[in-house]
Each structure stands twice: as C-alpha cells, then as structure tokens.
Design an enzyme around this catalytic site. Structure first.
Site, PDB file in Angstrom:
ATOM      1  N   GLY A 221      -5.576   0.903  -3.639  1.00  0.00           N
ATOM      2  CA  GLY A 221      -6.253   1.069  -4.928  1.00  0.00           C
ATOM      3  C   GLY A 221      -7.653   1.636  -4.795  1.00  0.00           C
ATOM      4  O   GLY A 221      -8.553   1.278  -5.551  1.00  0.00           O
TER       5      GLY A 221
ATOM      6  N   SER B  82      -8.126  11.218   4.962  1.00  0.00           N
ATOM      7  CA  SER B  82      -8.875  10.259   4.164  1.00  0.00           C
ATOM      8  C   SER B  82      -8.160   8.906   4.103  1.00  0.00           C
ATOM      9  O   SER B  82      -6.946   8.849   3.943  1.00  0.00           O
ATOM     10  CB  SER B  82      -9.037  10.807   2.746  1.00  0.00           C
TER      11      SER B  82
ATOM     12  N   CYS C 195      -3.756   9.998  -5.858  1.00  0.00           N
ATOM     13  CA  CYS C 195      -3.549   8.605  -5.456  1.00  0.00           C
ATOM     14  C   CYS C 195      -2.504   7.956  -6.362  1.00  0.00           C
ATOM     15  O   CYS C 195      -2.668   7.930  -7.584  1.00  0.00           O
ATOM     16  CB  CYS C 195      -4.856   7.813  -5.541  1.00  0.00           C
TER      17      CYS C 195
END
Lengths: 258, 322
Positions: free
Chosen positions: B80, B29, B138
């Site tokens: 982000g 990803s 993340c």
C-alpha cells in the site's frame, strides 16, 4: 544492523531433537561476533529456483565458539529442505538481523515464556541473562511430551496441551499459577510463541503489572526492512506500523497491538 | 561515469535523455528501499541506477497486515505504498543517496494529478536525482495507483503535466492489468515520456481454506517474482512493437539469462525486483553476467542485444493487437 553479512556457511550438524523439531549448527565467526539474543538469521533453504522463493527467518538459538545453533519445526517445504542438511553442506545465510531483547532493564528475575518452537531464542537469552546475574524461571508449553525440548534452559516448568508432560494446560495458565504463588517485585517477562499465546500473555502481564517483552513473527520477504511486508500495528507512536524484521522482532507488549 | 567497463572493452552503458547510465542493470522501486538498509550486502556503485521506493507528498503508513504471501515461484504483496513522504526523503535519505556512485531515479506515487506535480516539483530543486519514474500502476491502493495506468487519457494527462515540470528523464511505470498494454504505452510516449517501465505487479490473490478468508488484508495484492516472468516478457515484447522510446524490462528476473531474454524482446535495460529480497547482490551478479555473455558471444556493445529477437511474426497474435 550495520554488522549484517550474507555468507555461505558450512553446516556442522543437523539432528532431530524432538517430534518434527531439528537442531541445525553452522559455522559463521562473523555472525557469532555480533549476534545478540533475540536476533535472527534469514536462510535460503535451497539454491535459487530449487526450493521456495523466499528466505526463511529463524531466531538464533545459541552461539558457541564460531557456531550458530538454530532450533526449528518442519512445517513446510522450506523447513523440510533445511532439515536435510548434513555436515559438509553449505547454507546461504544473512544475519544477524533485527533488534535483540532488552536484557539490561531494572529487574531481578527474568521469566522466560515460550510456546512450541518459540523456545528457539531462549537458550541464547538464558546464557546472556546469567552473565547479567539475573535469576531465571522458564515456562515452556508444548502440544505433547514428544515435542518437549529444554536443553540449555534454567529452572524449567513444562505445560502440555494434552497433559502428557508437566502441567495439563497452556503455558500462560502455568505462568499465572506460578505468579499467584510467588510475589515478584521486580520481574520481567521475555516471551516467544504463537500470536494467540502472546496475546494472552500480554493480558496477564498487564493484570500483574509486569514488564513483558515479546519476540514476534511476521511474514517477511527481505528481513532487512526493505519490503515493508512484516508490519505490526503500534499502540502509539508517530508511525502506525512497526516492522517485525527491523524494529523488532523484540517489542514491549505495550508497544504493539497483536 | 565510465562508458566502457574497465579492461573488458565491452560497452555496457546507455543514454536516456542525455543521462549516461554505466550499465543496463537497475534495481526496481520498492525492492531496494532508499539504498541505506541494503548497502552492506551489495555494491550499489556497480549498478546502472537505483529506482527508489515510491514517494508520495505525505508519509503513508501502508495497508494493515497481512501484507505478504508466498506463492508458487512468486509472492503477493499488498504494502500500500508505505513510505516516508517526499519531505523526509529529501531531509533524511537524499544526502546519503548522493554519496553513491550510481544514478538515483525517484519513483513517485500519488492519488491525484496535483500530488504528482507537487512531489516532482519539490524534487526538481534537489541535487542528486537524475530522473523520475511515475507509478501509475500500483494495484494496492484505492485512490490513484493502477486506476491512472489503466486509462490512456489519465496516463497521457499525468505524463504531459509532469513533462512540463522537468527536463530530466521521465519514465512511466505501466501495469499489466489492462487489455492491451501497448495502448497505454503509446499514450505515455505521445505525451512526452522518455521511457516506460514494463511491468508492475499482476493483480492476484490467495485464500486460507481453513478460515475461508483471503490471506491478504486487502483481499487482492500484486504478484511478483519468477512466476510472472513469461507474462512480463510478452508485455515488453508487445510494448516494444508499439513504441520507439526505451523500455525498462521488469518481472521476475532471477538470472543473467532471464535479463538477456528481456533485452532480446526489446528492453533497453532491466530492473531487478523481488529477487533483491532473496539475493541482495543479484543485480551486480547480472551486471557481471552481461559482460561475460558479451565476451563469450563476441559482442562489443550490450545494446546490440536490445530487440535482437529472431522471431517469425507471421503467426504472432500480439501483432494483430498493434
């Protein structure tokens, strides 16, 4: 964008042309076939594992027959490795990438402005603008006379920071002097250089109400719009950021906040 | 979907919750977009599958520049979770992704449990998605992200809620920024995850000594690339000792040899991440490399390599954490 390729390209030559400045020529009929002024290529400077991790993006400086020319400064490990290429070596290249300069707008005189190695995309642009029948005035700024390189440019005026060649000062000051002495009803600025220079140029273009297109740099990992690394803030739009690699590198000065 | 690679007689495929993947090489990803930018440079149909860029409920513009710094054998990023949002994904990207002859696994990122559930529920009604990878790892967002994946209870809660919403493979992507990743993996497993992805990026930073400012706008970012491969291998090894569900090994894979190391320490499959940026076709080269390795070593099923590490665990420190 659909015409981009990844290829091993044979190096034709790599020569020092000014202080820390090299001209690399390599063969790629496929990239030449679709390249436009302002686009770039992304080069692996050494085999994977033997050099810097990421590719290095370079403006296409000129095309001739099946040859792509790049002009670059040696600033680190990657560009140092690239500068050591010799005829017979092969380089792994992805390109052409990004959006070209918009050359076809309604203007009579093109004002080409570069700071340092920002001169790189100008020869290709110059050649193309001549085909459009535009008048070209070129302004290039360097640190000193040793860095000056003006081949394949038209009507060149030089500025150096130390005054060792041409105008003593920066290239935006030089352009302002020129604009004060000449009245252009329809001019367009095409510029490439350090961000601090592009900021000053954006201000000048605004004051003089001249359309100004900038070729930006960005820290990028992929060069094709995937990593989202090379974001630049948009002045207004639906999206807050544009990507230098995919939406640029050429942007109108009114489109981006530097 | 071919089980045997044509002509080679080597079994390359594997199955996860009833879904057969043609081989064990995937793209991670955030390193392959939604497949549309990169397909000119790589034959995506040769891949086991594509993990999409993270999707959230609403579009996210991401962090301010500077977002990327190159480091020794690696890179720091602080993107982000910039993404187009799940609705636009369905309207603009999924139709195109469906034309690929490979499996699409959608990566979901969210800042709340509700958002995870909303995004997955919307995707459940769509054709062309075989499973989900849940990003609880993340390191570059303030809300959600890694805060979920550093907590066993949160990881379990998110997993169990999403489990109720889908019968498709549910894969939890774990962060290495914890004391013992095996504990988080166990939480995901017991809450119903079908697999875990190990690892997301390591928190890192870089400083400009001229300006004395951090090079990234968010001060810290996530380290990826070959620099993290040894860490990733150890994390996969640790998780493999702790859970029975399959592991997608991720972290700095740059060659077939790297990828086989991951299989040996216990990964059922691998995801290629950062190296897609450098060599967009590397994943296909590794898929070919697996077959060549199998042929040279007279292996009939790549799966026999999974966890085949010949280790004397007598002195293994990790063993004492489990």
């Amino acid at each position: 964008m659909n015409s981009m390729v990844q290829q091993l390209c044979p190096v034709q030559s790599c020569k020092k042309i000014a202080t820390d400045t090299f001209l690399l020529r390599f063969n790629s009929p496929d990239i030449v076939a679709s390249a436009q002024p302002g686009q770039f290529v992304n080069i692996l400077t050494a085999e994977i594992g033997k050099g810097p991790l990421l590719r290095r993006p370079f403006s296409i400086s000129r095309v001739e027959d099946n040859i792509i020319e790049l002009i670059f400064h040696v600033v680190g490990i990657g560009t140092n490795l690239l500068s050591q290429n010799q005829p017979g070596d092969w380089i792994d290249v992805i390109g052409p990438l990004g959006q070209p300069f918009h050359r076809d707008a309604d203007y009579g005189t093109a004002l080409l402005v570069a700071g340092g190695i920002g001169v790189a995309p100008l020869p290709f642009l110059t050649n193309d603008l001549l085909k459009y029948g535009k008048r070209i005035e070129t302004f290039v700024g360097y640190r000193n006379a040793g860095q000056v390189f003006t081949k394949h440019l038209q009507n060149v005026r030089i500025a150096t920071d130390d005054g060792s060649d041409g105008f003593h000062g920066n290239v935006v000051q030089l352009l302002e002097l020129f604009l004060n002495q000449n009245n252009f009803q329809k001019a367009k600025i095409f510029a490439c250089g350090p961000t601090v220079m592009l900021k000053a140029l954006t201000e000048l273009a605004k004051r003089k109400s001249i359309c100004c297109e900038l070729s930006l740099e960005g820290q990028m990992a992929c060069g094709i719009g995937i990593c989202q690394g090379c974001a630049v803030e948009r002045t207004e739009d639906t999206a807050k950021y544009a990507l230098v690699c995919k939406d640029g590198p050429a942007f109108l000065s009114t489109e981006v906040n530097l | 979907m071919t089980t045997l690679s044509i002509g080679s007689g080597i079994k390359t495929s594997f199955t996860l919750r009833g879904v057969e993947f043609k081989n064990r090489v995937f793209v991670a990803s955030g390193t392959f977009g939604y497949g549309d930018e990169i397909h000119d440079l790589v034959d995506v149909n040769r891949l086991g599958g594509i993990f999409t860029k993270s999707l959230s409920w609403k579009p996210r513009s991401g962090n301010p520049p500077q977002r990327i710094v190159e480091t020794a054998s690696g890179m720091l990023n602080s993107i982000g979770l910039a993404n187009i949002g799940v609705q636009t994904f369905i309207e603009q990207k999924l139709i195109y992704l469906r034309t690929f002859n490979t499996h699409i696994i959608v990566n979901i990122a969210a800042s709340s449990l509700k958002e995870f559930c909303d995004v997955l529920s919307l995707l459940e009604g769509q054709d062309g998605i075989v499973g989900y990878e849940v990003n609880v790892s993340c390191p570059n967002v303030k809300e959600g992200g890694m805060n979920f994946g550093t907590d066993c209870k949160m990881t379990a809660e998110i997993t169990s809620h999403l489990r109720k919403l889908t019968n498709k493979p549910l894969i939890i992507k774990l962060t290495p920024n914890v004391t013992h990743i095996s504990e988080i993996a166990r939480s995901a497993e017991s809450a119903g995850a079908d697999a875990v992805s190990v690892i997301n990026t390591l928190v890192g930073m870089a400083v400009d000594i001229k300006t004395r400012k951090p090079k990234l706008s968010t001060v810290t970012g996530g380290l990826s690339g070959p620099a993290i491969k040894p860490v990733a291998l150890a994390k996969v090894y640790e998780v493999a000792k702790a859970v029975k569900i399959p592991i997608f090994g991720i972290g700095g894979i740059a060659s077939t040899e790297d990828a086989i190391e991951f299989l040996l320490v216990g990964a059922a499959a691998v995801q290629i991440g950062t190296m897609n940026f450098i060599d967009p076709a590397i994943s296909v080269k590794i898929a070919d490399g697996f077959e060549n390795y199998a042929r040279e070593n007279k292996i009939s099923d790549i799966g026999t390599l999974v966890g085949a590490l010949d280790a004397d665990v007598k002195f293994s420190v990790i063993q004492s954490w489990l």
